[in-house]
Design an enzyme around this catalytic site. Sequence first.
Site, short mmCIF file in Angstrom:
data_model
loop_
_atom_site.label_atom_id
_atom_site.label_comp_id
_atom_site.label_asym_id
_atom_site.label_seq_id
_atom_site.Cartn_x
_atom_site.Cartn_y
_atom_site.Cartn_z
N THR A 162 45.09 33.77 14.49
CA THR A 162 44.64 34.72 13.48
C THR A 162 45.77 35.65 13.09
OG1 THR A 162 43.08 36.49 12.96
CG2 THR A 162 43.72 36.29 15.28
N ASP B 190 36.60 31.76 11.52
CA ASP B 190 36.41 32.14 10.13
C ASP B 190 35.09 32.90 10.11
OD1 ASP B 190 37.71 31.91 7.54
OD2 ASP B 190 35.80 31.04 6.91
P1 ITT Z 1 42.52 35.18 9.79
O1 ITT Z 1 42.02 34.16 8.79
O2 ITT Z 1 44.01 35.19 9.89
O3 ITT Z 1 41.84 35.10 11.11
P2 ITT Z 1 41.20 37.05 8.00
O4 ITT Z 1 40.98 38.53 8.03
O5 ITT Z 1 41.72 36.48 6.71
O6 ITT Z 1 42.16 36.66 9.22
P3 ITT Z 1 38.79 35.52 7.60
O7 ITT Z 1 39.44 34.60 6.62
O8 ITT Z 1 37.90 34.94 8.66
O9 ITT Z 1 39.87 36.36 8.41
O10 ITT Z 1 38.02 36.63 6.78
C1 ITT Z 1 37.06 37.37 7.39
C2 ITT Z 1 36.78 38.64 6.60
O11 ITT Z 1 35.40 38.97 6.79
C3 ITT Z 1 37.58 39.80 7.16
O12 ITT Z 1 38.82 39.96 6.51
C4 ITT Z 1 36.63 40.97 6.94
O13 ITT Z 1 36.73 41.43 5.61
C5 ITT Z 1 35.26 40.31 7.14
N1 ITT Z 1 34.87 40.41 8.57
C6 ITT Z 1 34.84 39.40 9.48
N2 ITT Z 1 34.49 39.86 10.69
C7 ITT Z 1 34.30 41.17 10.55
C8 ITT Z 1 33.96 42.21 11.44
O14 ITT Z 1 33.78 41.99 12.74
N3 ITT Z 1 33.85 43.44 10.95
C9 ITT Z 1 34.05 43.70 9.65
N4 ITT Z 1 34.41 42.79 8.75
C10 ITT Z 1 34.54 41.53 9.18
#
Ligand code: ITT
Length: 199
Positions: free
Chosen positions: A8, A70
């Site tokens: 990540t 994700d």
């Molecule tokens: P990686 O792909 O590198 O892991 P990312 O932030 O781009 O990082 P995602 O593509 O999985 O990760 O996007 C998930 C988004 O959903 C994240 O950027 C947040 O905006 C939201 N999100 C996921 N989990 C969350 C949490 O525990 N609390 C708040 N927002 C969350």
Amino acid sequence: MAYIVAATGNRHKLEEYARLMEGQNVELKSLNDYPNYTEPEENGSSFEENASIKALAACKYCDVPAFADDSGLEVEALDGRPGIHSSRYAATDAERIAKLLKELEGKENRRARFVCVIAIAANGEVIETFEGEVKGTILTEPRGENGFGYDPVFQPDGFDKSFAELTQEEKNRISHRADAYRKALEFVEDEMSILDDEF
Ligand code: ITT
């Protein structure tokens, strides 16, 4: 000691995993340990596909077991949006929250759920995926300073606080990520020796 890479680029996720994995007999590596790694394009059409793309790319590049998640927020009144597009919904956390609150203005139904799918990859293939969720409601304004992303506007069921008002330990007891992580851990402990020292 055996080790696994958390694939990540999100430092908040990494911190949550570091906490969740405390006490495990496995060393957590991050992409910071592989400075030349380029993250793959997340062009899947589901949480599962995108988690698999991320875990597999890191596993192949680093040549060790890897996992990725994700995750995102599914809002009922928005037919499940922003969903897999949660991080691309707007440019910054503040803008994402402002856009979400604007879209929900005047809507009675503020039900939502956070979803997290963890994929584990080893030996050049995806071994399994695990889905976690937490249900709640979207607040009308942001509250709290902890966490990241949509945490300030998400109130989990059974609490009168937003995710951003909970400590990391409290969030880690109930979050979508913790739910998926516990399922993954059970699987690894029960069924697999993918983290054996040979890696
Ligand atoms: P990686 O792909 O590198 O892991 P990312 O932030 O781009 O990082 P995602 O593509 O999985 O990760 O996007 C998930 C988004 O959903 C994240 O950027 C947040 O905006 C939201 N999100 C996921 N989990 C969350 C949490 O525990 N609390 C708040 N927002 C969350």
